[in-house]
Design a protein around this motif. Structure first.
Motif, mmCIF file in Angstrom:
data_model
loop_
_atom_site.group_PDB
_atom_site.id
_atom_site.type_symbol
_atom_site.label_atom_id
_atom_site.label_comp_id
_atom_site.label_asym_id
_atom_site.label_seq_id
_atom_site.Cartn_x
_atom_site.Cartn_y
_atom_site.Cartn_z
ATOM 1 N N ARG A 144 0.824 -1.200 0.000
ATOM 2 C CA ARG A 144 0.000 0.000 0.000
ATOM 3 C C ARG A 144 0.862 1.256 0.000
ATOM 4 N N GLU A 148 1.073 4.063 -3.040
ATOM 5 C CA GLU A 148 0.778 5.480 -2.796
ATOM 6 C C GLU A 148 1.934 6.366 -3.225
ATOM 7 N N GLU A 151 2.249 6.628 -7.094
ATOM 8 C CA GLU A 151 1.179 7.363 -7.756
ATOM 9 C C GLU A 151 1.448 8.869 -7.688
ATOM 10 N N ILE A 155 -0.497 11.616 -0.948
ATOM 11 C CA ILE A 155 -0.300 10.429 -0.127
ATOM 12 C C ILE A 155 -1.035 10.617 1.203
ATOM 13 N N ASP A 156 -1.574 9.537 1.735
ATOM 14 C CA ASP A 156 -2.353 9.590 2.962
ATOM 15 C C ASP A 156 -1.510 10.064 4.144
ATOM 16 N N THR A 159 0.067 7.365 6.172
ATOM 17 C CA THR A 159 1.211 6.748 5.498
ATOM 18 C C THR A 159 2.470 7.568 5.706
#
Length: 226
Positions: A144, A148, A151, A155-156, A159
């Motif tokens: 995960r 992320e 991409e 990003i979260d 994270t």
């Protein structure tokens, strides 16, 4: 499998296959778990940072972070609002009681989430619980993070905090290529700048400050330290 907080994910990824923290990481592992746990309690509003970075009561405890029950209790029961260093002293000096309780609480939460299996082994003072990570659970977390980072989109926040803890523990090399590590550290740099990561950047900075302070306490008070 249930979703995990960033400190639970760190705990899962830091343990070795036998369910122990590698000896080379022991002090930093303890510091990251404690610092990450404090950050999660602050993020949920259970405590706020008062004068001299003392943890003052915030929202009533509603059991929303069950893996942090021992840490919340340790803070809430203090005669005066503690600092991260105060908690580190209790983590190590007071027979490691808080540390043992946190290890068990985190481990049990991972078992409940289907991410680890529990076993016991003999110890000097009775059996010790071990929580072996399920390989597929670790892979799910790492994949995960990798997805992320690769991409182009944002990003979260969780994270970013996980990456900060893994970086502090020098665990990025265990899971990511040299190119990927460079990309991950660039994300951390962005977390300190303006933009979508500004708020979490403050969390990351605070975690890193706490880790540095806590590691100092752990190293100084560890058995055999001069």
């Amino acid at each position: 499998m249930q979703s995990l907080s960033f400190t639970q994910e760190y705990f899962l990824c830091a343990l070795n296959p036998k369910g122990k923290a590698p000896l080379s990481l022991e002090g930093t592992f303890q510091a990251c778990v404690l610092a990450g746990g404090i950050a999660e309690l602050l993020d949920r509003g259970y405590f706020t940072l008062g004068q001299k970075d003392r943890l003052t009561p915030g929202l009533p405890w509603d059991g929303g972070l069950p893996h942090l029950v021992p840490l919340h209790a340790a803070i809430a029961s203090s005669r005066k609002p503690p600092t991260a260093k105060d908690l580190a002293d209790r983590y190590v000096v007071m027979s490691g009681k808080l540390g043992k309780e946190l290890f068990a609480s985190f481990g049990q939460s991972l078992v409940a989430a289907g991410c680890a299996t529990r076993s016991t082994e003999p110890g000097w003072f009775g059996e010790k619980a071990r929580f072996a990570p399920r390989p597929q659970a670790v892979t799910r977390v790492i994949e995960r993070v990798r997805a992320e980072v690769l991409e182009a989109g944002p990003i979260d926040d969780q994270t970013i905090c996980l990456i900060a803890l893994l970086d502090k523990s020098k665990l990025l090399k265990q899971y990511f290529s040299k190119v990927e590590r460079g990309m991950l550290r660039e994300r951390l740099r962005q977390a300190r700048a303006t933009g979508p990561y500004k708020s979490v950047g403050r969390v990351v900075d605070h975690v890193e400050t706490m880790v540095a302070a806590i590691v100092t306490v752990i190293v100084v008070t560890a058995p055999g330290a001069s």
